[in-house]
Design a protein around this motif. Structure first.
Motif, PDB file in Angstrom:
ATOM      1  N   GLN A 507      44.910  68.412  32.295  1.00 50.26           N
ATOM      2  CA  GLN A 507      45.897  67.827  33.200  1.00 50.26           C
ATOM      3  C   GLN A 507      45.646  66.491  33.868  1.00 50.26           C
ATOM      4  OE1 GLN A 507      49.304  68.765  33.096  1.00 50.26           O
ATOM      5  NE2 GLN A 507      49.307  70.873  32.596  1.00 50.26           N
ATOM      6  N   HIS A 515      57.306  62.183  31.121  1.00 47.41           N
ATOM      7  CA  HIS A 515      57.645  63.704  31.012  1.00 47.41           C
ATOM      8  C   HIS A 515      59.047  63.798  31.413  1.00 47.41           C
ATOM      9  CE1 HIS A 515      57.854  67.939  32.247  1.00 47.41           C
ATOM     10  NE2 HIS A 515      56.669  68.048  31.438  1.00 47.41           N
ATOM     11  N   ASP A 517      60.710  65.592  33.024  1.00 48.00           N
ATOM     12  CA  ASP A 517      61.375  66.160  34.319  1.00 48.00           C
ATOM     13  C   ASP A 517      60.747  65.337  35.606  1.00 48.00           C
ATOM     14  OD1 ASP A 517      62.450  68.361  33.224  1.00 48.00           O
ATOM     15  OD2 ASP A 517      60.600  69.697  33.439  1.00 48.00           O
ATOM     16  N   ILE A 625      55.398  69.421  38.467  1.00 42.98           N
ATOM     17  CA  ILE A 625      55.596  69.713  37.125  1.00 42.98           C
ATOM     18  C   ILE A 625      54.424  70.425  36.600  1.00 42.98           C
ATOM     19  CG2 ILE A 625      55.269  68.416  34.522  1.00 42.98           C
ATOM     20  CD1 ILE A 625      57.044  66.389  36.062  1.00 42.98           C
ATOM     21  N   VAL A 626      53.249  69.892  36.965  1.00 40.88           N
ATOM     22  CA  VAL A 626      51.808  70.324  36.588  1.00 40.88           C
ATOM     23  C   VAL A 626      51.732  71.748  37.260  1.00 40.88           C
ATOM     24  CG1 VAL A 626      49.251  70.153  37.094  1.00 40.88           C
ATOM     25  CG2 VAL A 626      50.792  68.119  36.943  1.00 40.88           C
ATOM     26  N   ARG A 628      53.999  73.913  37.604  1.00 42.27           N
ATOM     27  CA  ARG A 628      54.737  74.969  36.803  1.00 42.27           C
ATOM     28  C   ARG A 628      53.980  75.375  35.574  1.00 42.27           C
ATOM     29  NH1 ARG A 628      59.232  71.752  38.358  1.00 42.27           N
ATOM     30  NH2 ARG A 628      59.371  70.740  36.456  1.00 42.27           N
ATOM     31  N   GLU A 629      53.311  74.169  34.762  1.00 44.50           N
ATOM     32  CA  GLU A 629      52.544  74.163  33.415  1.00 44.50           C
ATOM     33  C   GLU A 629      51.529  75.366  33.825  1.00 44.50           C
ATOM     34  OE1 GLU A 629      51.765  70.436  32.054  1.00 44.50           O
ATOM     35  OE2 GLU A 629      53.936  70.192  31.524  1.00 44.50           O
ATOM     36  N   MET A 630      50.819  75.139  34.885  1.00 45.76           N
ATOM     37  CA  MET A 630      49.627  75.960  35.273  1.00 45.76           C
ATOM     38  C   MET A 630      50.000  77.443  35.491  1.00 45.76           C
ATOM     39  SD  MET A 630      46.932  74.054  34.812  1.00 45.76           S
ATOM     40  CE  MET A 630      45.673  74.862  35.486  1.00 45.76           C
ATOM     41  N   ASP A 632      52.438  78.883  34.100  1.00 47.60           N
ATOM     42  CA  ASP A 632      52.730  79.296  32.808  1.00 47.60           C
ATOM     43  C   ASP A 632      51.525  79.715  32.033  1.00 47.60           C
ATOM     44  OD1 ASP A 632      54.507  80.213  30.755  1.00 47.60           O
ATOM     45  OD2 ASP A 632      54.034  78.075  29.787  1.00 47.60           O
ATOM     46  N   MET A 633      50.755  78.626  32.179  1.00 45.60           N
ATOM     47  CA  MET A 633      49.616  78.570  31.004  1.00 45.60           C
ATOM     48  C   MET A 633      48.419  79.381  31.393  1.00 45.60           C
ATOM     49  SD  MET A 633      50.841  77.128  28.416  1.00 45.60           S
ATOM     50  CE  MET A 633      49.278  76.836  27.542  1.00 45.60           C
TER      51      MET A 633
END
Length: 698
Positions: A507, A515, A517, A625-626, A628-630, A632-633
């Motif tokens: 990231q 992106h 968003d 955005i980052v 949310r991705e973290m 999730d991941m």
């Protein structure tokens, strides 16, 4: 009827012997029995000896009965004495003139040995008591079982308990009163116990310690029978008629008055038969009692107790059978969990089955398929889910990118990132620098999340080590299991933490401003401009008459002259406290060298505010955005390399480490507790099987 009574009482006698033999005082099976209760010197021993018709109990001052004496009286018709028995009586007596071939005692702890001399019975009670309690005046709850066979007794079982005492004497323990009370309550609180409360008639019944204690466990008086001793010692003109009629303290089973031998009679060895004759004559000739003489005295007490016990046993036998059956299944199940009667088994098969059971339970705990789901707390996989979706989620969301980076810092970065040429537009370099710094902060909660999931897996391991029966039996196997599984989890943590760190590095190394968003620069500029304009004062108004602007309002308060009257702030104006850095000296203008450290000295000007707000808006947009991705991941990464990896590979790891021929026998070394417990359970199973046989035919 008498034969039936003898039969049911003998059944209970056999059951008592069976449970005493295995060291269980029938506590697991609540057997019907008559417990003799009373304070010291109330005449308990004399009552018992009168019922038996022989002298055999220890006498003296202080606590004489220091262990419960289970006295089993067995009616056995006189046979005239075989030659062998008569010879044994002649050889084995020691001053007991009443010794005969038809009366003898047997102790459960001395199987096969008959005591025709009742003086020796007394000596053996003293000897065995001192062997268990020492020579001081301590007490023990371990019972002495004594059987007395005689044609002169009714089949009856009595438990003689230590007398209640108030004040410690000599070397008695300081808490002797509590010790005795606790022991007595253990016996008399059982619903199947008939309480024989002995009280001296020449004392106030309301002060009877025996009746007071009996009332605690039997408040209605449904299973208490009162015995009034020393009736012959009452003052002339007084009697116990009111007590017998139930007008003082009523008892459902009533009271029986008796007359025992006095201390002088005992010292002069007055025969019990003579004492019983004196008792009969006393009641038959006493003005108050002669009308009811047949309901007074020791013979009536013995008959009454025999009938009470017989009816009581018959009423409780179905429950006794059910309890024996229940206990038998319970102990059989425990015996199986301890490896069966022998404890043998193929060591390889045992280890294989334990590994299979463990890994199956482990998967079930994580997937939530276990049968014993808790109702009041999260467990297993649900706790891991809580770590992912509550703790990690909230931890990441709570990070504020501007709690460490202030507006002034952003201004400095903006200036630094534009290099030697001041930027015309908002620089993207400052945005990237700050975003990368803040993205790296997400590594800590990610690693913390990995550690918390690891802790939950260790927690599941601990629960399974305590739950699976085989681990209690084989402590070495338990320790090895623990070390292998912990080591396996630790190895799995290495790729897990690397993957989480790599995700953060990914990231940070590439900022994707395309992106979908992400809020682009134009939108950010428009939003900030709108916000700033909303906060500005209204523009200058023209004169309503002339329609012209007032003086000083043209050109934003600045004249159009080249040389301004009011100094305009320079591009770097906010970095200097003293604006007048250029000074005139004789011979021309001169400049000072810049200071070693140049830091901002004043508040942000309008341009700097606008640029800073744009940068902040862009950082907020991209950082969310980052995040949310973290969120999730990271759980997916931990699940892949730690949780799922453990579910799929733990069994293989355990087989590799534990299923080795050279260590199997060492792993399956049983603990001392299991060996001794198996012995105890085995003896209980045998005793219960025997007890089941005894009650089956009744």
């Amino acid at each position: 009827m008498a034969n039936l009574g003898t039969e049911v009482v003998s059944v209970i006698n056999k059951l008592q012997d069976v449970f005493t033999a295995v060291g269980s005082s029938a506590s697991s099976i609540d057997l019907p029995q008559i417990c003799v209760l009373g304070s010291q010197s109330s005449g308990k021993s004399s009552v018992l000896e009168n019922i038996v018709g022989r002298d055999f109990l220890p006498r003296g001052t202080g606590i004489v009965t220091r262990r419960p004496l289970v006295l089993q009286l067995i009616n056995r018709p006189a046979t005239g004495g075989a030659n062998g028995a008569a010879k044994e009586v002649a050889n084995g007596t020691d001053g007991d003139k009443a010794a005969n071939a038809d009366e003898w005692g047997e102790f459960l702890h001395l199987p096969g040995e008959k005591f025709y001399d009742f003086n020796k019975i007394r000596a053996e009670i003293v000897r065995d008591t001192e062997a268990k309690t020492g020579k001081n005046a301590g007490i023990s709850p371990l019972p002495i079982n004594l059987r007395i066979f005689s044609p002169n007794v009714l089949t009856l079982t009595l438990v003689d308990l230590p007398g209640l005492t108030k004040v410690p004497v000599g070397d008695q323990p300081r808490d002797i009163e509590k010790q005795i009370k606790d022991m007595l309550l253990k016996y008399i609180s059982k619903p199947s116990c008939i309480i024989l409360a002995v009280t001296a008639a020449n004392t106030d019944l309301a002060n009877s310690d025996g009746l007071k204690l009996a009332r605690e466990v039997d408040p209605e008086g449904t299973r208490t029978i009162g015995v009034l001793t020393k009736v012959d010692l009452m003052d002339t003109g007084t009697d116990v008629v009111d007590i017998l009629a139930g007008r003082v303290i009523p008892l459902r089973l009533g009271y029986v008055p008796v007359v025992n031998r006095g201390q002088r009679d005992i010292e002069t060895n007055k025969p019990i038969q003579a004492a019983l004759e004196y008792e009969r004559q006393f009641f038959e000739n006493h003005a108050s009692y002669k009308g009811k003489a047949q309901y007074c005295g020791t013979p009536f007490l013995a008959r009454k107790l025999n009938m009470i016990l017989m009816h009581h046993i018959r009423a409780t036998l179905p429950d006794i059978k059910a309890r024996i059956s229940s206990q038998l299944s319970k102990y059989n199940a425990e015996l199986q969990s301890l490896g069966g009667p022998t404890g043998d088994g193929n060591s390889g098969n045992i280890v294989l089955s334990v590994i299979t059971e463990f890994t199956s339970e482990f998967r079930s705990a994580i997937d939530g398929n276990t049968n014993d789901l808790s109702l009041n707390e999260l467990s297993g996989g649900a706790r891991i889910s809580f770590v992912f979706h509550e703790l990690f989620n909230n931890g990441v969301k709570s990070i504020d990118p501007f709690d460490q980076v202030k507006d002034g810092d952003i201004r400095t970065i903006l200036y630094n990132s534009s290099g030697s040429t001041p930027a015309l537009f908002v620089g993207t370099t400052a945005f990237e620098v700050i975003v990368k710094q803040q993205i790296k902060r997400l590594e800590d909660p990610g690693l913390k999340c990995s550690q918390l999931v690891y802790d939950e897996l260790i927690r599941i391991l601990g629960q399974l080590l305590g739950k699976i029966q085989a681990f209690r039996r084989y402590p070495a196997l338990r320790e090895r299991f623990n070390s292998v599984v912990v080591s396996f989890f630790k190895k799995a943590m290495t790729p897990t933490t690397k993957l989480v760190s790599d995700m953060v590095a990914m990231q940070a190394c590439y900022i994707n401003t395309t992106h979908p968003d992400f809020l682009n620069g134009h939108k950010a500029m428009a939003i900030v401009t709108d916000r700033l304009n909303a906060n500005k004062p209204p523009p200058p108004q023209a004169d309503p008459k002339s329609g012209k602007l007032g003086p000083g309002q043209i050109n934003n308060n600045r004249d159009l002259d080249v040389e301004s009257k009011k100094e305009e702030p320079s591009f770097f104006g906010s970095f200097f406290a003293n604006k007048n850095q250029t000074v005139k000296k004789k011979g021309g203008a001169a400049m000072e060298a810049p200071p070693p450290v140049i830091r901002p000295q004043s508040a942000l000007n309008d341009r700097e505010v606008m640029e800073t707000e744009v940068i902040k808006l862009l950082i907020h947009s991209y950082y969310n955005i980052v995040k949310r991705e973290m969120i999730d991941m990271v759980p997916k990464a931990i699940s892949l390399t730690l949780v799922n990896f453990a579910k799929e590979n733990l069994q293989r790891e355990l087989l590799q480490e534990l299923y080795k021929p050279d260590v199997l026998d060492e792993l399956l070394k049983e603990s001392e507790f299991v060996v001794s417990r198996r012995k105890e359970v085995l003896s209980m199973v045998e005793a219960l099987n025997k007890a089941e046989e005894i009650v089956a035919g009744v």
